[in-house]
Design a protein around this motif. Sequence first.
Motif, PDB file in Angstrom:
ATOM      1  N   GLN A 147     -30.013  -8.174   7.236  1.00  0.00           N
ATOM      2  CA  GLN A 147     -30.214  -6.798   6.796  1.00  0.00           C
ATOM      3  C   GLN A 147     -29.475  -5.822   7.703  1.00  0.00           C
ATOM      4  N   SER A 148     -29.578  -6.093   9.020  1.00  0.00           N
ATOM      5  CA  SER A 148     -28.869  -5.233   9.963  1.00  0.00           C
ATOM      6  C   SER A 148     -27.360  -5.381   9.798  1.00  0.00           C
ATOM      7  N   THR A 149     -26.930  -6.649   9.580  1.00  0.00           N
ATOM      8  CA  THR A 149     -25.495  -6.912   9.404  1.00  0.00           C
ATOM      9  C   THR A 149     -24.975  -6.236   8.143  1.00  0.00           C
ATOM     10  N   ASN A 150     -25.795  -6.191   7.088  1.00  0.00           N
ATOM     11  CA  ASN A 150     -25.389  -5.569   5.832  1.00  0.00           C
ATOM     12  C   ASN A 150     -25.065  -4.081   6.031  1.00  0.00           C
ATOM     13  N   GLU A 151     -25.897  -3.420   6.845  1.00  0.00           N
ATOM     14  CA  GLU A 151     -25.633  -2.010   7.136  1.00  0.00           C
ATOM     15  C   GLU A 151     -24.315  -1.850   7.896  1.00  0.00           C
ATOM     16  N   GLU A 152     -24.086  -2.786   8.853  1.00  0.00           N
ATOM     17  CA  GLU A 152     -22.837  -2.719   9.619  1.00  0.00           C
ATOM     18  C   GLU A 152     -21.641  -2.968   8.704  1.00  0.00           C
ATOM     19  N   LEU A 153     -21.831  -3.903   7.744  1.00  0.00           N
ATOM     20  CA  LEU A 153     -20.728  -4.212   6.827  1.00  0.00           C
ATOM     21  C   LEU A 153     -20.373  -3.018   5.944  1.00  0.00           C
ATOM     22  N   GLU A 154     -21.388  -2.259   5.539  1.00  0.00           N
ATOM     23  CA  GLU A 154     -21.107  -1.074   4.736  1.00  0.00           C
ATOM     24  C   GLU A 154     -20.235  -0.085   5.518  1.00  0.00           C
ATOM     25  N   THR A 155     -20.588   0.065   6.825  1.00  0.00           N
ATOM     26  CA  THR A 155     -19.776   0.949   7.670  1.00  0.00           C
ATOM     27  C   THR A 155     -18.360   0.391   7.815  1.00  0.00           C
ATOM     28  N   MET A 156     -18.257  -0.917   8.026  1.00  0.00           N
ATOM     29  CA  MET A 156     -16.952  -1.554   8.183  1.00  0.00           C
ATOM     30  C   MET A 156     -16.136  -1.432   6.900  1.00  0.00           C
ATOM     31  N   ASN A 157     -16.831  -1.489   5.754  1.00  0.00           N
ATOM     32  CA  ASN A 157     -16.140  -1.392   4.475  1.00  0.00           C
ATOM     33  C   ASN A 157     -15.443  -0.035   4.320  1.00  0.00           C
ATOM     34  N   GLU A 158     -16.153   1.010   4.782  1.00  0.00           N
ATOM     35  CA  GLU A 158     -15.554   2.335   4.725  1.00  0.00           C
ATOM     36  C   GLU A 158     -14.327   2.412   5.630  1.00  0.00           C
ATOM     37  N   GLU A 159     -14.456   1.809   6.847  1.00  0.00           N
ATOM     38  CA  GLU A 159     -13.328   1.814   7.778  1.00  0.00           C
ATOM     39  C   GLU A 159     -12.152   1.022   7.213  1.00  0.00           C
ATOM     40  N   LEU A 160     -12.461  -0.118   6.568  1.00  0.00           N
ATOM     41  CA  LEU A 160     -11.408  -0.944   5.988  1.00  0.00           C
ATOM     42  C   LEU A 160     -10.690  -0.212   4.860  1.00  0.00           C
ATOM     43  N   GLN A 161     -11.453   0.575   4.096  1.00  0.00           N
ATOM     44  CA  GLN A 161     -10.841   1.332   3.006  1.00  0.00           C
ATOM     45  C   GLN A 161      -9.834   2.333   3.560  1.00  0.00           C
ATOM     46  N   SER A 162     -10.238   2.989   4.688  1.00  0.00           N
ATOM     47  CA  SER A 162      -9.324   3.926   5.335  1.00  0.00           C
ATOM     48  C   SER A 162      -8.093   3.211   5.865  1.00  0.00           C
ATOM     49  N   THR A 163      -8.327   2.019   6.468  1.00  0.00           N
ATOM     50  CA  THR A 163      -7.204   1.221   6.990  1.00  0.00           C
ATOM     51  C   THR A 163      -6.292   0.778   5.868  1.00  0.00           C
ATOM     52  N   ASN A 164      -6.875   0.438   4.739  1.00  0.00           N
ATOM     53  CA  ASN A 164      -6.087   0.002   3.588  1.00  0.00           C
ATOM     54  C   ASN A 164      -5.141   1.113   3.121  1.00  0.00           C
ATOM     55  N   ASP A 165      -5.647   2.357   3.138  1.00  0.00           N
ATOM     56  CA  ASP A 165      -4.797   3.486   2.754  1.00  0.00           C
ATOM     57  C   ASP A 165      -3.620   3.631   3.725  1.00  0.00           C
ATOM     58  N   GLU A 166      -3.918   3.450   5.024  1.00  0.00           N
ATOM     59  CA  GLU A 166      -2.853   3.543   6.021  1.00  0.00           C
ATOM     60  C   GLU A 166      -1.816   2.436   5.812  1.00  0.00           C
ATOM     61  N   LEU A 167      -2.304   1.203   5.526  1.00  0.00           N
ATOM     62  CA  LEU A 167      -1.380   0.092   5.298  1.00  0.00           C
ATOM     63  C   LEU A 167      -0.505   0.352   4.076  1.00  0.00           C
ATOM     64  N   GLN A 168      -1.080   0.986   3.075  1.00  0.00           N
ATOM     65  CA  GLN A 168      -0.294   1.285   1.873  1.00  0.00           C
ATOM     66  C   GLN A 168       0.851   2.243   2.205  1.00  0.00           C
ATOM     67  N   THR A 169       0.548   3.252   3.068  1.00  0.00           N
ATOM     68  CA  THR A 169       1.584   4.188   3.503  1.00  0.00           C
ATOM     69  C   THR A 169       2.671   3.465   4.287  1.00  0.00           C
ATOM     70  N   ILE A 170       2.242   2.532   5.168  1.00  0.00           N
ATOM     71  CA  ILE A 170       3.218   1.767   5.970  1.00  0.00           C
ATOM     72  C   ILE A 170       4.092   0.916   5.059  1.00  0.00           C
ATOM     73  N   ASN A 171       3.482   0.297   4.040  1.00  0.00           N
ATOM     74  CA  ASN A 171       4.257  -0.538   3.107  1.00  0.00           C
ATOM     75  C   ASN A 171       5.313   0.308   2.377  1.00  0.00           C
ATOM     76  N   ASP A 172       4.923   1.514   1.983  1.00  0.00           N
ATOM     77  CA  ASP A 172       5.893   2.384   1.297  1.00  0.00           C
ATOM     78  C   ASP A 172       7.057   2.703   2.221  1.00  0.00           C
ATOM     79  N   THR A 173       6.732   2.999   3.498  1.00  0.00           N
ATOM     80  CA  THR A 173       7.792   3.299   4.480  1.00  0.00           C
ATOM     81  C   THR A 173       8.716   2.099   4.665  1.00  0.00           C
ATOM     82  N   LEU A 174       8.110   0.874   4.767  1.00  0.00           N
ATOM     83  CA  LEU A 174       8.911  -0.337   4.954  1.00  0.00           C
ATOM     84  C   LEU A 174       9.830  -0.580   3.763  1.00  0.00           C
ATOM     85  N   ARG A 175       9.334  -0.306   2.573  1.00  0.00           N
ATOM     86  CA  ARG A 175      10.190  -0.494   1.399  1.00  0.00           C
ATOM     87  C   ARG A 175      11.388   0.462   1.444  1.00  0.00           C
ATOM     88  N   GLU A 176      11.127   1.706   1.892  1.00  0.00           N
ATOM     89  CA  GLU A 176      12.225   2.669   1.997  1.00  0.00           C
ATOM     90  C   GLU A 176      13.254   2.195   3.029  1.00  0.00           C
TER      91      GLU A 176
END
Length: 618
Positions: free
Chosen positions: A462-491
């Motif tokens: 139960q405690s881990t589930n709460e931590e995972l929800e927080t991590m999920n939000e952080e991962l979503q933000s990281t995913n957006d950053e990775l998408q920007t990096i991928n666009d730059t690499l393609r250019e």
Amino acid sequence: MTPPAEPNGQFEAVLTYLRESRGFDFTGYKRTSLARRVRRRMSQVGVEDFGEYIDLLQVDSEEFGALFTTILINVTSFLRDRETWDYLRSDIVPTILAERGPDDPVRIWSAGCASGQEAYSLAMVFADALGAERFRQRVKIYATDVDDEALNQARHAAYSGAELDNLAEDQIRQYFEQHGNKYVFRKDLRRSVIFGRNDLVQDAPISRIDLLACRNTLMYFNAETQAKVLGRFHFALAPRGVLFLGKAEMLLSHSRIFDPVDFKRRFFRKTPGNPTGLGNLVSHAYAHRHSEVGGLDELREHAFSTSPVAQVVVTGEDIVALVNQHAEVVFGLSARDVGRPLRDLEIAYRPVELRSYVEQARVERRALRIKEVEWQRLPGDSAWFEIHVNPLVSNDNGLLGVSIVFHDVSAARKLLDELEHTNRQLESAYEELQSTNEELETTNEELQSTVEELETTNEELQSTNEELETMNEELQSTNDELQTINDTLRERSAELNDVNDFLESIMTSVRYGVIVVDQEMRILVWNRGAEDLWGLRRDEASSEHLLNLDIGLPVADLRTSVRNAMSDASFEEVLLLDAVNRRGRKTKVRVIVSALHGPNGANTEGAILTMEPAGDSG
């Protein structure tokens, strides 16, 4: 004051009730000691009359267990009577193993095993002699008793420190594992010990036993029951099997079926033959009636000829004298073979070399038996024989000849193989079941512990589930950053492709031949001009060593200049060389050799060769 003795009929009624209600037959036990033990139990529960005690047994089912414990008195210990066990270890066990092949199974029966100490003592002795690995492969110990409670204790193989007093410290360390205040016999060796209920008086004996230990059990039976049990032991033992009794058991009246190996220590060996002694009586009756039958010669001749068993008789001079019909069919013999030397017939060599056995029977004047002889008559068609070679001796001990009898045991062999295979499967299944039962008990305890751990884990989840929800939000933000990096690499990749295409256009547009090599003189660049000059495609020249090229340019003459360019960043040299172009025409080529600068401009990473035709040489 001693209570008056009850009539024998009442005591026998107790024994009859025990047999009919619980299946325990004590009628073969010695009455004096048996009655004394029953009375001891009666006094403990305050009953003075056998009839009243039967009434108590009928209304109190738990009284049976207490009575059986009092009657059976399971007194046992590890390596009881140390001197006897030392003799078993030093003399009996080596003899048993020497009389068997290195891979033959060894079967042991501990009859009246009580709580298992004797069976595990036998396991330790044989494990010492064979080693643990060979013991597990070869030895099976069947431990039996009529007391189910004692058998259950034996199966657990757990004993207190006091019960191991007879064992040395190194034996305890080698064969036992400590669990709390109990010592448990090694599980890998425990699987070779099979416990089961067996009443020596009523149940069938275990067969093909090499060592049968029944110590201080026979003394509780009367003489008639002892004779019956010993007859079963004789049947159970394999040829030359050993019987191991207790100090209180003399075995004087049954010496005709057992020979003493060491009388003092109570080791006896099974004697061959029928223990009932009926063989001599039959022979005497046959001799008495022999003279009353007429026409025996013709009767013998027909009986021999039509016998369903193949038989050949040779004279003392090794000449074939008689061949019956079955031998003719099986071995392809005929009447023409009578009178020929045995050595001239195929049967002398196949299915087995017979001449040595015939000679041995002739010299030693004793019957020989050749077991398990395989004869492969046709591919995939095998027959098995047991061959008996018997010397024929006259009344004055003169040798008349030798009889050779071929018993076809193919069917029996097949059944025996199937039986052994089935027995192995049953033993394996029983061992697996026994092992599974022990593992289930352990698993049950582990499951109890696992339930508690799962409850704790649920809270952590139960405690881990709460931590995972927080991590999920952080991962979503990281995913957006990775998408920007991928666009730059393609250019950037597109830009690099444009640069490469631009460089390729330059190299293609240069009308001179250009070759670029690395520090090891491996070709990195080979442009269109070089292809036109020398007729070698870029993919053929790429990564090849410059001096290994087979082209019209004398590459060997370039070695020194290329080496100088690699070592001096400011080096540049113009050479005029005679060459042959791709059309096979001689020409002069101007070659400019210069250094290939590194990114900082000071170091060299190879050499650049620029080539242009300077006119025909011929």
